[in-house]
Design an enzyme around this catalytic site. Sequence first.
Site, PDB file in Angstrom:
ATOM      1  N   HIS A 474       1.056  -1.204  -0.017  1.00  0.00           N
ATOM      2  CA  HIS A 474       0.209   0.147   0.194  1.00  0.00           C
ATOM      3  C   HIS A 474       0.785   0.989   0.088  1.00  0.00           C
ATOM      4  CE1 HIS A 474      -4.163  -2.159   1.293  1.00  0.00           C
ATOM      5  NE2 HIS A 474      -3.137  -2.516   0.386  1.00  0.00           N
ATOM      6  N   ARG A 581     -18.639  12.334  -9.577  1.00  0.00           N
ATOM      7  CA  ARG A 581     -18.648  10.669  -8.995  1.00  0.00           C
ATOM      8  C   ARG A 581     -19.687  10.446  -7.797  1.00  0.00           C
ATOM      9  NH1 ARG A 581     -12.868  11.441  -9.977  1.00  0.00           N
ATOM     10  NH2 ARG A 581     -12.778  10.067 -11.855  1.00  0.00           N
ATOM     11  N   ARG A 618     -22.707  12.233 -12.307  1.00  0.00           N
ATOM     12  CA  ARG A 618     -23.210  10.984 -12.245  1.00  0.00           C
ATOM     13  C   ARG A 618     -24.241  10.395 -11.079  1.00  0.00           C
ATOM     14  NH1 ARG A 618     -18.968   6.951 -13.064  1.00  0.00           N
ATOM     15  NH2 ARG A 618     -18.354   6.825 -11.100  1.00  0.00           N
ATOM     16  N   GLU A 712     -20.698   3.826 -21.993  1.00  0.00           N
ATOM     17  CA  GLU A 712     -19.413   2.659 -21.249  1.00  0.00           C
ATOM     18  C   GLU A 712     -19.768   1.324 -22.072  1.00  0.00           C
ATOM     19  OE1 GLU A 712     -19.485   3.644 -17.050  1.00  0.00           O
ATOM     20  OE2 GLU A 712     -21.166   3.939 -17.298  1.00  0.00           O
ATOM     21  N   ASN A 735     -12.756   3.781 -20.084  1.00  0.00           N
ATOM     22  CA  ASN A 735     -12.269   2.576 -18.882  1.00  0.00           C
ATOM     23  C   ASN A 735     -12.827   1.706 -18.764  1.00  0.00           C
ATOM     24  OD1 ASN A 735     -10.392   4.560 -18.329  1.00  0.00           O
ATOM     25  ND2 ASN A 735     -11.746   4.793 -16.348  1.00  0.00           N
ATOM     26  N   ASP A 736     -14.691   1.703 -18.980  1.00  0.00           N
ATOM     27  CA  ASP A 736     -15.049   0.871 -19.364  1.00  0.00           C
ATOM     28  C   ASP A 736     -15.386   0.412 -20.188  1.00  0.00           C
ATOM     29  OD1 ASP A 736     -16.091  -0.826 -16.571  1.00  0.00           O
ATOM     30  OD2 ASP A 736     -17.490   1.649 -16.167  1.00  0.00           O
ATOM     31  N   ARG A 746     -10.595  -4.947 -16.877  1.00  0.00           N
ATOM     32  CA  ARG A 746      -9.284  -4.321 -16.452  1.00  0.00           C
ATOM     33  C   ARG A 746      -7.741  -3.908 -15.401  1.00  0.00           C
ATOM     34  NH1 ARG A 746     -11.705   1.050 -13.880  1.00  0.00           N
ATOM     35  NH2 ARG A 746     -14.197   0.514 -14.014  1.00  0.00           N
ATOM     36  N   CYS A 783     -14.915  11.382 -20.476  1.00  0.00           N
ATOM     37  CA  CYS A 783     -14.906  12.105 -18.917  1.00  0.00           C
ATOM     38  C   CYS A 783     -13.919  10.614 -18.250  1.00  0.00           C
ATOM     39  CB  CYS A 783     -15.869  12.005 -18.643  1.00  0.00           C
ATOM     40  SG  CYS A 783     -17.097  10.786 -18.465  1.00  0.00           S
TER      41      CYS A 783
END
Length: 861
Positions: A474, A581, A618, A712, A735-736, A746, A783
């Site tokens: 981490h 978000r 969103r 997406e 991304n999606d 991913r 985005c």
Amino acid sequence: MPADSAQTLQTLILTAPLSGPIVLLENVPDPTFAHKLVGDGVAIDPTTEILLAPCQGVVTQLHAAHHALTLTTPEGVEVLMHIGLETVALKGQGFTPRVSEGDQVQLGDPLIAFDANYLAHHAASLLTMVVICNGDRVASYRTGSGQAKAGETQILELKLNAGDDGAQSFSGVKAEALFSEPIVILNPAGLHARPTAVLVGKAKTFASDIRIVKDGREANAKSVVAVMGLEVKAHDKITLKAIGADAQAALAALAPLISSGLGESLHALPPEKAAAPPPPPPKLASKDPNVLLGVSASPGLVTGHVFQLRHESMKLEEFGKGFAAENQSLLAAVAIAQGELKNLAESLRQRADADKAAIFAAHEELLEDPELIEGARRRMRHGKSAAFAWNESFLEQAANLAGLNNELLAGRANDIRDVGRRVLVHLTGTERPAQAIPQNAVLIAAELTPSDAASLDKSSVVGFCTTGGSATSHASILARSMAIPAVAAIEERALELPNGASVVLDGNNGQLRLNPTEAEVADIRLLQERTAATRAVELFEAAKPAVTLDGRRIKVVANIGGVTDAMEVASLGGEGVGLLRSEFLFLQRAAAPSEEEQEGMYASIAKALGPERDLVVRTLDVGGDKPLAYLPLPPEINPFLGVRGIRLNLLGTDLFRSQVRAILKAASFANLHVMFPMVSSVLELRAAKAIVLEEKEALGVTSPVHVGVMVEVPAAAILAEGLAQEADFFSIGTNDLTQYALAIDRGHPRLAAMADALHPAVLKLIERTAQGAHKYGKWVGVCGGLAGEILAVPILLGLGVDELSVSLPSIPSIKAAVRRQNISACRALATEILSMLTAAEARKRLTAFAAENAEKEGANA
């Protein structure tokens, strides 16, 4: 399910100490009790003002503030009764004890009288908790419900274990040990931290004692530490064992959850030998005395001076003042530490720093781990002080994990040490002295905890090396998120370097170079200066619009996760928010946020932006890899293809409508846009849009509200022309979209690198979306991560994208990149790249295009 063994369990009945409605502990508005950190039990909202003994016992602890009392029964069960919330601060005002420590009491005897009217005006709540502190003595709980009458109503029925190991028998009910069928673990990395946390969270919802059995070894299924200590790998077979009243229900729920991957996508696994996690890389030894070798943990190349960071050990009193007092001290210190971690995680979520927030939310979960707590309690029962017992407990668990033959799990030992030290500070009341770190420091340490890494001052620290750890620790993850170069597993002789020694830290190649020449240092500093100068110019010009060389205006806006981010948008040149978000309000909490809380947050963000800037919110995007504890969903074989995004919104319409109303109330403060995630059909869009319009009319909102789709899913891109007839705008989540278009998770350890958003198939979906939107006069934004990649700016402009929504730090550089482009050249580039077959070809061509532009700029300068 056959019975393996039988135990006879003794029953203990607890009667209501007060009259009033019985309240589930999970509904108490205090995480210490709601998360059952103190123990399991029940609460009462009192209508009487004298706390009665719920059973026979001895008063083993009476708090100095007289608001709480512990009663130990003849069976050894410790019953804590805590009157009100935040009543310790009243310092005894409003309370009159009727007993003293050591008193023997019978069922119904008065214990504490209190002034309910005074507490109602001075305390956070009158809720009174009845909690079992030593839960290891209890096999199962049965709680009462409805209205309780003091001294008469049964509020808890406890089935007791026969001591620590359950070997002793009492007369009473027989409890069977139930076993599941063998379960094959299909998670590619086995039961590492994330799936283990899901398993533990579900196991904690059952009262029964639940164990995971592997090769004859058992682990408490309600303990992250214990489960990870079993080192369950892919292809391993485990069995679930449960004892208690709801044992059968527990097995029925947990077995399919484990088989389905505990929220992770499952992949066809190769033979067992190949599925095992790779061993930790061997420690390298350099033959060059001026080079120390390690593992790249965070990229970057910097020069600096050595500063040795040391953790000083604390002096701890070995023996304490008795179990009750030491247990109270431990619980108080854990509660304070948990509050710190909760606030830290929330602060990071507010800054849209989800990766960091997740790390400290996991630390908060560790503090609830029964193995850590009970390990300390076992030692305290033998006379040890809370500080000494806690130190021994967390060091033991950390050593167990560190010894595992699994780099990922062994790396989590450092998290346990970090959490342990945080609690120890509060137990001892002595803060570790902060070390004065000089400017331009390269830190050297045996280990760096996540707390250490998160608190690094980037104005002083340019990088760090640790002799322990790995690229998956981490601390390394935090270093990457903070853009601080780092090397892990460096050679041990790094600890012998003198403070002030000049070094070059090469995070790209995992090296620390000693005694660099003046020429080397000068070259590196020149590169850093040029980068800093470019950044300074971009910041200076950030307020200028992003207009291409041939006059096309492109909006550059921000992806944010809270008010703090919103306040920075304008100063960095952002023209609005392209993605708020909203799930930051919903994750890592025991209950959904109220409509009022949401309304206040959305309004604050809108006001920070102002009415001239766009705000795209969103709606709640959870499910898949983002489950909600208070919105349980049935196990799914592939959660990413199940109930998530708009599907969850439309199934849980009460939660969705509440969020929509809260968003709409902010419409007068900014140019409001509502965006639905994971839309795959026009029917979903119509249903969600209808709810927005219904709530808008009911609230009497007159300000314009735009409704859009987050593209997406490939289906949405293919149907863009049809969706554009219903939606006001599109925003593409690359991304999606990449994940679904290429059928690659991913997060997959082997395939993630192939999930490249510059794949021509993904680019064609972006082009199709833009064409469908523009046909009906609608705008299109991006985005996802691709929008913030400077290399991708010309191809996105060439495909017809109107808006780029990026992380806050990227806004100035992306605006500068737009100003360097010519739309006609970008369109020709897009046509060329769309004819290619691989992402590698696309990247190569874009790199060459960037070099050509740079050469032209140099010639014109």
